[in-house]
Write a protein that holds these residues in place. Structure first.
Motif, PDB file in Angstrom:
ATOM      1  N   LEU A  25       6.170  46.248 -25.782  1.00  0.00           N
ATOM      2  CA  LEU A  25       7.157  46.744 -26.594  1.00  0.00           C
ATOM      3  C   LEU A  25       8.559  46.865 -26.000  1.00  0.00           C
ATOM      4  CD1 LEU A  25       8.133  47.722 -29.333  1.00  0.00           C
ATOM      5  CD2 LEU A  25       7.161  49.693 -28.615  1.00  0.00           C
ATOM      6  N   ARG A  26       8.452  47.571 -24.721  1.00  0.00           N
ATOM      7  CA  ARG A  26      10.000  47.508 -23.804  1.00  0.00           C
ATOM      8  C   ARG A  26      10.501  46.374 -23.653  1.00  0.00           C
ATOM      9  NH1 ARG A  26      11.699  52.315 -21.522  1.00  0.00           N
ATOM     10  NH2 ARG A  26      13.318  52.019 -20.109  1.00  0.00           N
ATOM     11  N   THR A  27       9.705  45.528 -23.208  1.00  0.00           N
ATOM     12  CA  THR A  27      10.101  44.122 -22.723  1.00  0.00           C
ATOM     13  C   THR A  27      10.836  43.386 -24.110  1.00  0.00           C
ATOM     14  OG1 THR A  27       8.591  43.861 -20.952  1.00  0.00           O
ATOM     15  CG2 THR A  27       9.617  41.769 -22.068  1.00  0.00           C
ATOM     16  N   ALA A  28      10.300  43.397 -25.167  1.00  0.00           N
ATOM     17  CA  ALA A  28      10.834  42.949 -26.308  1.00  0.00           C
ATOM     18  C   ALA A  28      12.046  43.572 -26.928  1.00  0.00           C
ATOM     19  CB  ALA A  28       9.715  42.907 -27.533  1.00  0.00           C
ATOM     20  N   MET A  29      12.099  44.974 -26.712  1.00  0.00           N
ATOM     21  CA  MET A  29      13.214  45.894 -26.764  1.00  0.00           C
ATOM     22  C   MET A  29      14.410  45.371 -26.098  1.00  0.00           C
ATOM     23  SD  MET A  29      11.258  49.680 -28.065  1.00  0.00           S
ATOM     24  CE  MET A  29      13.054  50.485 -28.271  1.00  0.00           C
ATOM     25  N   GLU A  30      14.164  45.559 -24.787  1.00  0.00           N
ATOM     26  CA  GLU A  30      15.334  45.150 -23.933  1.00  0.00           C
ATOM     27  C   GLU A  30      15.796  44.043 -24.221  1.00  0.00           C
ATOM     28  OE1 GLU A  30      16.536  47.226 -21.775  1.00  0.00           O
ATOM     29  OE2 GLU A  30      15.243  48.665 -21.208  1.00  0.00           O
ATOM     30  N   ALA A  31      15.091  42.942 -24.567  1.00  0.00           N
ATOM     31  CA  ALA A  31      15.662  41.482 -24.982  1.00  0.00           C
ATOM     32  C   ALA A  31      16.651  41.560 -25.936  1.00  0.00           C
ATOM     33  CB  ALA A  31      14.253  40.606 -25.121  1.00  0.00           C
ATOM     34  N   VAL A  32      16.091  42.391 -27.162  1.00  0.00           N
ATOM     35  CA  VAL A  32      17.195  42.372 -28.090  1.00  0.00           C
ATOM     36  C   VAL A  32      18.259  43.343 -27.940  1.00  0.00           C
ATOM     37  CG1 VAL A  32      15.377  41.606 -29.768  1.00  0.00           C
ATOM     38  CG2 VAL A  32      15.755  44.253 -29.472  1.00  0.00           C
ATOM     39  N   LEU A  33      18.178  44.408 -27.228  1.00  0.00           N
ATOM     40  CA  LEU A  33      19.342  45.176 -26.713  1.00  0.00           C
ATOM     41  C   LEU A  33      20.367  44.585 -25.717  1.00  0.00           C
ATOM     42  CD1 LEU A  33      17.101  48.649 -26.884  1.00  0.00           C
ATOM     43  CD2 LEU A  33      18.847  47.759 -28.475  1.00  0.00           C
ATOM     44  N   ARG A  34      19.882  43.846 -24.716  1.00  0.00           N
ATOM     45  CA  ARG A  34      20.653  43.697 -23.736  1.00  0.00           C
ATOM     46  C   ARG A  34      21.896  42.817 -24.202  1.00  0.00           C
ATOM     47  NH1 ARG A  34      16.979  40.642 -21.524  1.00  0.00           N
ATOM     48  NH2 ARG A  34      16.117  42.204 -20.521  1.00  0.00           N
ATOM     49  N   PRO A  35      21.724  42.048 -25.338  1.00  0.00           N
ATOM     50  CA  PRO A  35      22.960  41.321 -25.728  1.00  0.00           C
ATOM     51  C   PRO A  35      23.925  42.388 -26.243  1.00  0.00           C
ATOM     52  CG  PRO A  35      21.146  40.122 -26.703  1.00  0.00           C
ATOM     53  CD  PRO A  35      20.592  41.284 -26.003  1.00  0.00           C
ATOM     54  N   THR A 112      19.755  49.570 -33.830  1.00  0.00           N
ATOM     55  CA  THR A 112      18.529  49.911 -34.879  1.00  0.00           C
ATOM     56  C   THR A 112      17.961  49.063 -35.560  1.00  0.00           C
ATOM     57  OG1 THR A 112      19.464  52.328 -35.026  1.00  0.00           O
ATOM     58  CG2 THR A 112      17.950  51.466 -36.635  1.00  0.00           C
ATOM     59  N   ALA A 113      19.034  47.810 -35.982  1.00  0.00           N
ATOM     60  CA  ALA A 113      18.559  46.595 -36.708  1.00  0.00           C
ATOM     61  C   ALA A 113      17.575  45.847 -35.659  1.00  0.00           C
ATOM     62  CB  ALA A 113      19.803  45.886 -37.444  1.00  0.00           C
ATOM     63  N   ALA A 114      18.142  45.627 -34.541  1.00  0.00           N
ATOM     64  CA  ALA A 114      17.386  44.849 -33.625  1.00  0.00           C
ATOM     65  C   ALA A 114      16.039  45.386 -33.181  1.00  0.00           C
ATOM     66  CB  ALA A 114      18.376  44.650 -32.363  1.00  0.00           C
ATOM     67  N   VAL A 115      15.978  46.555 -32.934  1.00  0.00           N
ATOM     68  CA  VAL A 115      14.880  47.148 -32.640  1.00  0.00           C
ATOM     69  C   VAL A 115      13.751  47.190 -33.757  1.00  0.00           C
ATOM     70  CG1 VAL A 115      13.750  49.546 -32.195  1.00  0.00           C
ATOM     71  CG2 VAL A 115      15.656  48.661 -30.783  1.00  0.00           C
ATOM     72  N   ARG A 116      14.179  47.337 -35.117  1.00  0.00           N
ATOM     73  CA  ARG A 116      13.690  47.467 -36.243  1.00  0.00           C
ATOM     74  C   ARG A 116      12.794  45.968 -36.574  1.00  0.00           C
ATOM     75  NH1 ARG A 116      16.707  49.664 -40.112  1.00  0.00           N
ATOM     76  NH2 ARG A 116      15.942  51.826 -39.661  1.00  0.00           N
ATOM     77  N   GLY A 117      13.722  45.016 -36.064  1.00  0.00           N
ATOM     78  CA  GLY A 117      12.929  43.597 -36.058  1.00  0.00           C
ATOM     79  C   GLY A 117      11.593  43.431 -34.974  1.00  0.00           C
ATOM     80  N   VAL A 118      11.848  44.111 -33.917  1.00  0.00           N
ATOM     81  CA  VAL A 118      10.750  44.018 -32.857  1.00  0.00           C
ATOM     82  C   VAL A 118       9.519  44.846 -33.337  1.00  0.00           C
ATOM     83  CG1 VAL A 118      10.335  44.996 -30.617  1.00  0.00           C
ATOM     84  CG2 VAL A 118      12.418  43.802 -30.790  1.00  0.00           C
ATOM     85  N   GLU A 119       9.891  45.876 -33.807  1.00  0.00           N
ATOM     86  CA  GLU A 119       8.901  46.817 -34.495  1.00  0.00           C
ATOM     87  C   GLU A 119       7.908  45.943 -35.501  1.00  0.00           C
ATOM     88  OE1 GLU A 119       7.952  50.920 -36.346  1.00  0.00           O
ATOM     89  OE2 GLU A 119       8.877  51.003 -34.445  1.00  0.00           O
ATOM     90  N   ASP A 120       8.911  45.351 -36.454  1.00  0.00           N
ATOM     91  CA  ASP A 120       8.145  44.660 -37.624  1.00  0.00           C
ATOM     92  C   ASP A 120       7.381  43.589 -37.186  1.00  0.00           C
ATOM     93  OD1 ASP A 120       9.487  46.202 -39.487  1.00  0.00           O
ATOM     94  OD2 ASP A 120      11.036  45.030 -39.730  1.00  0.00           O
ATOM     95  N   ARG A 121       7.701  42.886 -36.034  1.00  0.00           N
ATOM     96  CA  ARG A 121       7.053  41.775 -35.492  1.00  0.00           C
ATOM     97  C   ARG A 121       5.612  42.117 -34.882  1.00  0.00           C
ATOM     98  NH1 ARG A 121      10.495  39.497 -31.507  1.00  0.00           N
ATOM     99  NH2 ARG A 121       8.996  40.371 -29.695  1.00  0.00           N
ATOM    100  N   MET A 122       5.800  43.451 -34.171  1.00  0.00           N
ATOM    101  CA  MET A 122       4.640  43.992 -33.451  1.00  0.00           C
ATOM    102  C   MET A 122       3.669  44.385 -34.478  1.00  0.00           C
ATOM    103  SD  MET A 122       4.428  47.430 -31.168  1.00  0.00           S
ATOM    104  CE  MET A 122       4.860  48.804 -32.420  1.00  0.00           C
ATOM    105  N   LEU A 123       4.127  44.843 -35.702  1.00  0.00           N
ATOM    106  CA  LEU A 123       3.331  45.074 -36.855  1.00  0.00           C
ATOM    107  C   LEU A 123       2.954  44.303 -38.087  1.00  0.00           C
ATOM    108  CD1 LEU A 123       4.895  48.948 -37.217  1.00  0.00           C
ATOM    109  CD2 LEU A 123       2.798  48.310 -35.929  1.00  0.00           C
ATOM    110  N   SER A 124       3.327  43.065 -37.652  1.00  0.00           N
ATOM    111  CA  SER A 124       3.337  42.108 -38.753  1.00  0.00           C
ATOM    112  C   SER A 124       1.842  41.726 -39.107  1.00  0.00           C
ATOM    113  CB  SER A 124       4.087  40.869 -38.182  1.00  0.00           C
ATOM    114  OG  SER A 124       3.219  40.107 -37.090  1.00  0.00           O
TER     115      SER A 124
END
Length: 163
Positions: A25-35, A112-124
């Motif tokens: 989760l942290r890796t995926a969040m960092e990937a969308v937050l870095r940009p 928040t939009a970017a992180v929500r996308g990660v969480e949605d993917r995690m829970l898909s």
């Protein structure tokens, strides 16, 4: 774990699976937050300030799982960048409550939009009942490990990401 006897069966160890999940989760969040020019700690700080305006350095450190010193460095950077404001002097003691600026709110909305996308993917793969059950189970595990102390981050800050 001893090499002479049986150890933890990693594929079925809840603790190991939780750590693996947290790391993914942290890796995926960092990937969308870095940009967006953010780290997970930076994002978490903004999210906490949006939900709890006027939080102190110590409160933010506990809520983001970093040390007070690391949070102070992050807040100084966020203040310099115009993302948060703090009074120039403490009103009482050493507490200097932070507030999001308009820029901070805009930055948070994008993150928040970017992180929500990660969480949605995690829970898909989970339906709503499974999601509710997962929340209940995780909350129960936290309560069990913390015992009677209901305080968030009662285990103390870690310094995985200074911001």
């Amino acid at each position: 774990m001893s090499q002479d006897g049986p150890g933890v069966d990693l594929p079925t160890s809840i603790g190991y699976l939780l750590k693996e999940t947290a790391t993914a989760l942290r890796t995926a969040m960092e990937a969308v937050l870095r940009p967006l020019g953010m780290t997970v700690t930076h994002y978490s700080c903004l999210e906490l300030l949006a939900q709890r305006p006027g939080s102190s350095n110590s409160e933010l450190a506990r809520g983001t799982f970093v040390t007070r010193q690391s949070m102070n460095v992050l807040l100084q950077t966020l203040e310099r960048d115009g993302v948060v404001t703090r009074p120039s002097e403490a009103r009482s003691g050493r507490v200097m409550p932070a507030q999001l600026t308009e820029r901070g709110r805009r930055d948070l909305a994008a993150a928040t939009a970017a992180v929500r996308g990660v969480e949605d993917r995690m829970l898909s793969d989970l339906d709503e009942d499974d999601r509710a059950a997962a929340r209940r189970l995780l909350q129960s595990m936290v309560r069990s490990l913390r015992g009677a102390d209901p305080t968030p981050a009662a285990s103390g800050p870690q310094d995985d990401d200074a911001g």
